[in-house]
Design a protein around this motif. Structure first.
Motif, PDB file in Angstrom:
ATOM      1  N   HIS A  43      46.553  -0.514  73.413  1.00  0.00           N
ATOM      2  CA  HIS A  43      45.749   0.996  73.453  1.00  0.00           C
ATOM      3  C   HIS A  43      44.258   0.568  73.057  1.00  0.00           C
ATOM      4  O   HIS A  43      43.418   1.043  73.698  1.00  0.00           O
ATOM      5  N   GLU A  46      42.404  -1.284  75.680  1.00  0.00           N
ATOM      6  CA  GLU A  46      42.021  -0.474  76.747  1.00  0.00           C
ATOM      7  C   GLU A  46      40.907   0.424  76.408  1.00  0.00           C
ATOM      8  O   GLU A  46      40.169   0.548  77.362  1.00  0.00           O
ATOM      9  N   GLN A 169      41.600   4.575  80.328  1.00  0.00           N
ATOM     10  CA  GLN A 169      41.470   3.342  79.286  1.00  0.00           C
ATOM     11  C   GLN A 169      41.031   3.995  78.059  1.00  0.00           C
ATOM     12  O   GLN A 169      41.963   3.579  76.961  1.00  0.00           O
ATOM     13  N   ALA A 172      43.777   5.829  76.312  1.00  0.00           N
ATOM     14  CA  ALA A 172      45.140   5.317  76.393  1.00  0.00           C
ATOM     15  C   ALA A 172      46.002   5.662  75.395  1.00  0.00           C
ATOM     16  O   ALA A 172      47.307   5.783  75.494  1.00  0.00           O
ATOM     17  N   PRO A 173      45.238   5.793  74.120  1.00  0.00           N
ATOM     18  CA  PRO A 173      46.399   6.128  72.896  1.00  0.00           C
ATOM     19  C   PRO A 173      46.960   7.359  73.227  1.00  0.00           C
ATOM     20  O   PRO A 173      48.086   7.854  72.473  1.00  0.00           O
ATOM     21  N   ASP A 176      50.582   7.566  73.534  1.00  0.00           N
ATOM     22  CA  ASP A 176      51.502   7.568  72.310  1.00  0.00           C
ATOM     23  C   ASP A 176      51.893   8.947  71.977  1.00  0.00           C
ATOM     24  O   ASP A 176      50.955   9.715  71.820  1.00  0.00           O
TER      25      ASP A 176
END
Length: 312
Positions: A43, A46, A169, A172-173, A176
Motif C-alpha cells: 500500500h 502505491e 493509489q 490505497a491504505p 485496509d
C-alpha cells in the motif's frame, strides 16, 4: 532512527531546493484497539506511485511554474518515530537565475492538487468562469467554489481515468480495514503556501476511496475504410437497420449517405447481387476484454449492376 540519513545532507549533495511539502498521516486502530503504527508495504508503494504520477502530470502542464514545467522531483523524508507519518517533499534543481516556483502568488501546493483532484471526482462542475486575473472560478454541484489557476484547471479536465487511478493509489491504505482516514496537510510555512481556497489540512475517508473506484476497462477505437459489398437487406423506413454482405461477413449497418437514401426512396432498383463500393466507419468498443463493433456507411462511392437477370 540513528542510521537514517540526514535529509539536509541529501538535499545539499543533489544541489536541490525544497519548494513544497506535505504530510500524509494514516489513522486507525487494529482489532485490539491499539493505534495504527504500521501499513502494508504494498500500500505504501502505491501511495508513492500515485503521488509521483499525479505530481508529474501537473508539473508537465506547467502548474508549478509560471513559465513552463519546473521539472521537479518528489522525495520522501524519513518517517517520524511514534506514528505512521509520511512526509513528502517536491524539489527542483538549483538554478542560478531566479525561477518562479512554489513561492509566487497562486502556485498550488501538492496538497492543494490532491484536494482539487479529489473534489473533481466527488462533485460535478456546476459552472465556471474566467476571471480577470487569468484564474478560473469553479462552482461545484455542492455549491462550493474554488479559484484555480488556468494550467491546473486545464489539467483537471484531462486524463480523468488515470487521475482516478493515481488518487486510488494515494488512498490505497484505506482498503485496509484497520485504516479509517488519511490526513493530508502542508507545513504551516508562508513561503510554501499558495493563495487558494483549498484547506491547509483535510481528511480523506473510505467514501473518498470508493469514489475513485476504477471504471470498467473500456477502450474505444475508430477506423474508416472502403470495401465492396452487397445490400442483403434494405429497410426503407429505418436506415439504421440495413444489412451489408461482404465476402467475409454479413452484418447490420447504419447508412448515413443522404444522397443515396434519397435515390432509394425515389425508386432506385437494387438487385441482390449488385456490388456497392462503400466507405465505412467501424467503431470498436472493448469492454472488460470483449469487443463490439458498429458499422456506419458514410458514403456509397459506386454501384455496379449485377449481370444476372435472374437476380431481382
Amino acid at each position: 532512527m540513528e542510521n537514517t540519513p540526514d535529509f539536509a545532507v541529501i538535499e545539499n549533495s543533489l544541489a536541490v531546493k525544497v519548494v513544497d511539502a506535505l504530510t500524509l498521516r494514516f489513522t486507525g486502530e487494529d482489532q485490539t484497539g491499539v493505534a495504527l503504527h504500521e501499513l502494508r508495504a504494498a500500500h505504501v508503494a502505491e501511495v508513492l506511485q500515485g503521488l509521483v504520477g499525479l505530481t508529474g502530470d501537473f508539473d508537465k502542464a506547467g502548474v508549478f511554474h509560471s513559465e513552463g514545467p519546473a521539472t521537479s522531483e518528489v522525495l520522501v523524508r524519513p518517517a517520524k518515530e511514534g506514528s505512521f507519518l509520511m512526509e513528502v517533499v517536491r524539489v527542483v534543481a538549483e538554478n542560478p537565475e531566479p525561477v518562479t516556483v512554489g513561492t509566487v502568488l497562486g502556485v498550488p501546493s501538492l496538497s492543494t492538487i490532491i484536494w482539487w483532484a479529489t473534489k473533481s471526482v466527488r462533485a460535478e462542475v456546476k459552472d465556471f468562469s474566467r476571471l480577470e486575473n487569468g484564474n478560473v472560478k469553479v462552482v461545484w454541484q455542492d455549491d462550493t467554489a474554488q479559484e484555480i489557476p488556468p494550467a491546473a484547471w486545464d489539467e483537471l479536465q484531462k486524463r480523468t481515468r488515470r487521475r482516478k487511478k493515481q488518487l486510488r493509489q494515494i488512498m490505497a491504505p484505506l482498503s485496509d480495514p484497520r485504516v479509517t482516514a488519511l490526513d493530508v496537510a502542508s507545513p504551516d510555512d508562508d513561503e510554501t503556501q499558495s493563495q487558494d481556497d483549498a484547506p491547509e489540512a483535510f481528511e480523506l475517508t473510505r467514501s473518498d476511496y470508493a469514489a475513485v473506484r476504477p471504471e470498467d476497462d473500456i477502450e474505444e477505437d475508430q477506423t474508416i475504410f472502403e470495401i465492396e459489398a452487397q445490400m442483403s437487406a434494405i429497410d426503407f423506413e429505418d436506415p439504421t437497420r440495413w444489412r451489408v454482405k461482404t465476402k467475409d461477413q454479413n452484418r447490420s449497418a447504419t447508412v448515413e449517405d443522404e444522397t443515396f437514401l434519397r435515390r432509394v426512396a425515389s425508386g432506385l432498383a437494387i438487385r441482390r447481387n449488385d456490388i456497392f463500393r462503400l466507405r465505412v466507419r467501424e467503431d470498436a468498443t472493448k469492454k472488460n476484454g470483449r469487443t463490439r463493433t458498429k458499422w456506419t456507411v458514410l458514403k456509397v462511392e459506386s454501384h455496379r449492376r449485377s449481370t444476372n437477370d435472374d437476380d431481382s
